[in-house]
Design a protein around this motif. Structure first.
Motif, PDB file in Angstrom:
ATOM      1  N   PRO A  50       0.830  -1.212   0.000  1.00 36.98           N
ATOM      2  CA  PRO A  50       0.000   0.000   0.000  1.00 36.98           C
ATOM      3  C   PRO A  50       0.860   1.257   0.000  1.00 36.98           C
ATOM      4  CG  PRO A  50       0.103  -0.941   2.196  1.00 36.98           C
ATOM      5  CD  PRO A  50       0.811  -1.916   1.292  1.00 36.98           C
ATOM      6  N   ALA A  51       0.260   2.352  -0.410  1.00 36.64           N
ATOM      7  CA  ALA A  51       0.941   3.637  -0.330  1.00 36.64           C
ATOM      8  C   ALA A  51       1.121   4.024   1.133  1.00 36.64           C
ATOM      9  CB  ALA A  51       0.130   4.702  -1.060  1.00 36.64           C
ATOM     10  N   THR A  57      -3.539   6.459   7.154  1.00 37.26           N
ATOM     11  CA  THR A  57      -4.957   6.519   7.521  1.00 37.26           C
ATOM     12  C   THR A  57      -5.338   5.342   8.413  1.00 37.26           C
ATOM     13  OG1 THR A  57      -5.849   5.261   5.630  1.00 37.26           O
ATOM     14  CG2 THR A  57      -5.448   7.623   5.311  1.00 37.26           C
ATOM     15  N   TRP A  58      -4.682   4.186   8.221  1.00 33.83           N
ATOM     16  CA  TRP A  58      -4.940   3.042   9.102  1.00 33.83           C
ATOM     17  C   TRP A  58      -4.528   3.375  10.533  1.00 33.83           C
ATOM     18  CZ3 TRP A  58      -2.222  -1.353   5.829  1.00 33.83           C
ATOM     19  CH2 TRP A  58      -2.851  -1.447   4.584  1.00 33.83           C
ATOM     20  N   ALA A  85      15.408 -10.389  -2.409  1.00 36.23           N
ATOM     21  CA  ALA A  85      14.137  -9.673  -2.220  1.00 36.23           C
ATOM     22  C   ALA A  85      14.310  -8.386  -1.425  1.00 36.23           C
ATOM     23  CB  ALA A  85      13.138 -10.591  -1.513  1.00 36.23           C
ATOM     24  N   GLU A  86      15.526  -7.909  -1.279  1.00 36.61           N
ATOM     25  CA  GLU A  86      15.787  -6.737  -0.448  1.00 36.61           C
ATOM     26  C   GLU A  86      15.037  -5.508  -0.940  1.00 36.61           C
ATOM     27  OE1 GLU A  86      18.080  -8.713  -1.637  1.00 36.61           O
ATOM     28  OE2 GLU A  86      19.040  -9.626   0.120  1.00 36.61           O
ATOM     29  N   GLY A  87      14.959  -5.323  -2.269  1.00 35.56           N
ATOM     30  CA  GLY A  87      14.311  -4.142  -2.818  1.00 35.56           C
ATOM     31  C   GLY A  87      12.843  -4.044  -2.457  1.00 35.56           C
ATOM     32  N   PRO A  88      12.024  -5.027  -2.851  1.00 34.21           N
ATOM     33  CA  PRO A  88      10.599  -4.949  -2.500  1.00 34.21           C
ATOM     34  C   PRO A  88      10.357  -4.990  -0.995  1.00 34.21           C
ATOM     35  CG  PRO A  88      11.129  -7.053  -3.555  1.00 34.21           C
ATOM     36  CD  PRO A  88      12.313  -6.170  -3.749  1.00 34.21           C
ATOM     37  N   LEU A  89      11.217  -5.666  -0.245  1.00 33.66           N
ATOM     38  CA  LEU A  89      11.068  -5.687   1.208  1.00 33.66           C
ATOM     39  C   LEU A  89      11.293  -4.291   1.784  1.00 33.66           C
ATOM     40  CD1 LEU A  89      10.656  -7.246   3.846  1.00 33.66           C
ATOM     41  CD2 LEU A  89      13.119  -7.719   3.864  1.00 33.66           C
ATOM     42  N   ARG A  90      12.298  -3.593   1.290  1.00 36.02           N
ATOM     43  CA  ARG A  90      12.582  -2.242   1.764  1.00 36.02           C
ATOM     44  C   ARG A  90      11.411  -1.300   1.483  1.00 36.02           C
ATOM     45  NH1 ARG A  90      16.536  -1.290  -1.323  1.00 36.02           N
ATOM     46  NH2 ARG A  90      17.989  -2.573  -0.115  1.00 36.02           N
ATOM     47  N   VAL A  91      10.821  -1.418   0.304  1.00 38.38           N
ATOM     48  CA  VAL A  91       9.663  -0.591  -0.052  1.00 38.38           C
ATOM     49  C   VAL A  91       8.498  -0.879   0.892  1.00 38.38           C
ATOM     50  CG1 VAL A  91       7.931  -0.158  -1.842  1.00 38.38           C
ATOM     51  CG2 VAL A  91      10.350  -0.345  -2.457  1.00 38.38           C
ATOM     52  N   PHE A  92       8.279  -2.150   1.173  1.00 36.91           N
ATOM     53  CA  PHE A  92       7.193  -2.556   2.069  1.00 36.91           C
ATOM     54  C   PHE A  92       7.415  -2.011   3.485  1.00 36.91           C
ATOM     55  CE2 PHE A  92       5.580  -5.705   5.156  1.00 36.91           C
ATOM     56  CZ  PHE A  92       4.224  -5.644   4.873  1.00 36.91           C
ATOM     57  N   LEU A  93       8.603  -2.161   4.003  1.00 45.42           N
ATOM     58  CA  LEU A  93       8.888  -1.693   5.363  1.00 45.42           C
ATOM     59  C   LEU A  93       8.739  -0.186   5.485  1.00 45.42           C
ATOM     60  CD1 LEU A  93      11.965  -3.928   6.263  1.00 45.42           C
ATOM     61  CD2 LEU A  93       9.598  -4.210   7.012  1.00 45.42           C
TER      62      LEU A  93
END
Length: 283
Positions: A50-51, A57-58, A85-93
């Motif tokens: 999610p953005a 807002t959550w 998977a470091e890239g997408p994990l970093r974005v998620f965190l």
């Protein structure tokens, strides 16, 4: 001593106007759900991160004691299978940072093709995760439940990082053939998981799938009521998620589960009071 309970989502069409006010704008739905339950599974994060603004807002809709158990994106767990998977994990965190301590655990739901031979990959992945979060793993390969060596191997991999093992109990659901359209659909999608009720940490997480019939759901969770009460007596702080095939009454059932545990432990903190549902309107 605190027991948190919740559902697989915080909005459902069948709840609207019956359990939760309707109509409600998207930025108010979680707040109303949080009047029923004090935890939620973050299943949508599996499909897309999610953005950060959405996550903020959550946070604004929930109190500091509300618990999110957020599923890691499938690109991390299923597509890259915990490797590179470091890239997408970093974005998620970064995206979930506004939730702060509301993030009870980050949930690695691994595919059924993840076998005991893959455990070293998991162990390496867990070693490299930031210590700011707690983690929980859900496995679906039957060997982890039936082969003591595989069970021990996984538990040893989880121990250094204090990672919990999430059981998904579907035994009550598969006890007899489906009797509704929702049950027939779930019959072909849900995994047939053996019962496991061992807590590895002080914050166990349980996912329980009942039936559309309330009596069968309640009968099927008796084991979990006693296990949860025992965990609380031991000083643990469990979170239990109640599912049914149609989830039409899931918030009611989650509260009933909490009530049944509270009968055994009267000093258990009460759940919040639901926000009153106003009359339906055409305007």
């Amino acid at each position: 001593m605190r027991l948190h309970v919740g559902c697989a989502m915080w909005t459902h069409r069948s709840w609207q106007g019956r359990l939760i006010a309707h109509p409600l704008p998207a930025h108010e739905r979680l707040r109303h759900y949080a009047g029923w339950c004090d935890a939620v599974e973050g299943n949508t994060t599996f499909y897309a991160t999610p953005a950060r603004e959405t996550v903020a807002t959550w946070a604004r809709q929930t109190g500091p004691d509300f618990r999110f158990v957020l599923k890691l994106p499938k690109v991390v767990t299923h597509e890259r299978r915990l490797v590179d998977a470091e890239g997408p994990l970093r974005v998620f965190l970064d995206a979930i940072e506004p939730l702060g301590t509301r993030v009870h655990a980050l949930w690695l739901q691994l595919p059924g093709s993840f076998t005991p031979s893959d455990v070293p990959v998991l162990a390496d992945f867990l070693r490299r995760l930031p210590e700011a979060h707690r983690y929980a793993v859900e496995v679906r390969h039957p060997a982890f439940f039936t082969d003591p060596r595989a069970t021990r191997l996984l538990e040893e991999a989880l121990a250094p990082s204090g990672t919990e093992w999430i059981p998904f109990d579907t035994t009550a659901f598969f006890r007899r053939p489906p009797t509704s359209e929702a049950e027939r659909e779930a019959w072909g999608k849900k995994p047939r998981m053996p019962l496991r009720s061992v807590a590895l940490t002080d914050r166990p997480v349980v996912r329980y799938l009942g039936r559309d019939a309330e009596t069968e759901t309640v009968e099927g969770w008796r084991h979990w009521v006693e296990t949860t009460a025992d965990w609380l007596r031991e000083g643990r702080s469990p979170t239990v998620f109640v599912h049914t095939p149609d989830n039409a009454d899931a918030p009611l059932l989650a509260r009933r589960f909490h009530d049944e545990v509270r009968v055994r432990l009267p000093h258990l903190a009460a759940l919040p009071e639901p926000i009153p549902v106003g009359p339906l309107t055409l305007f």
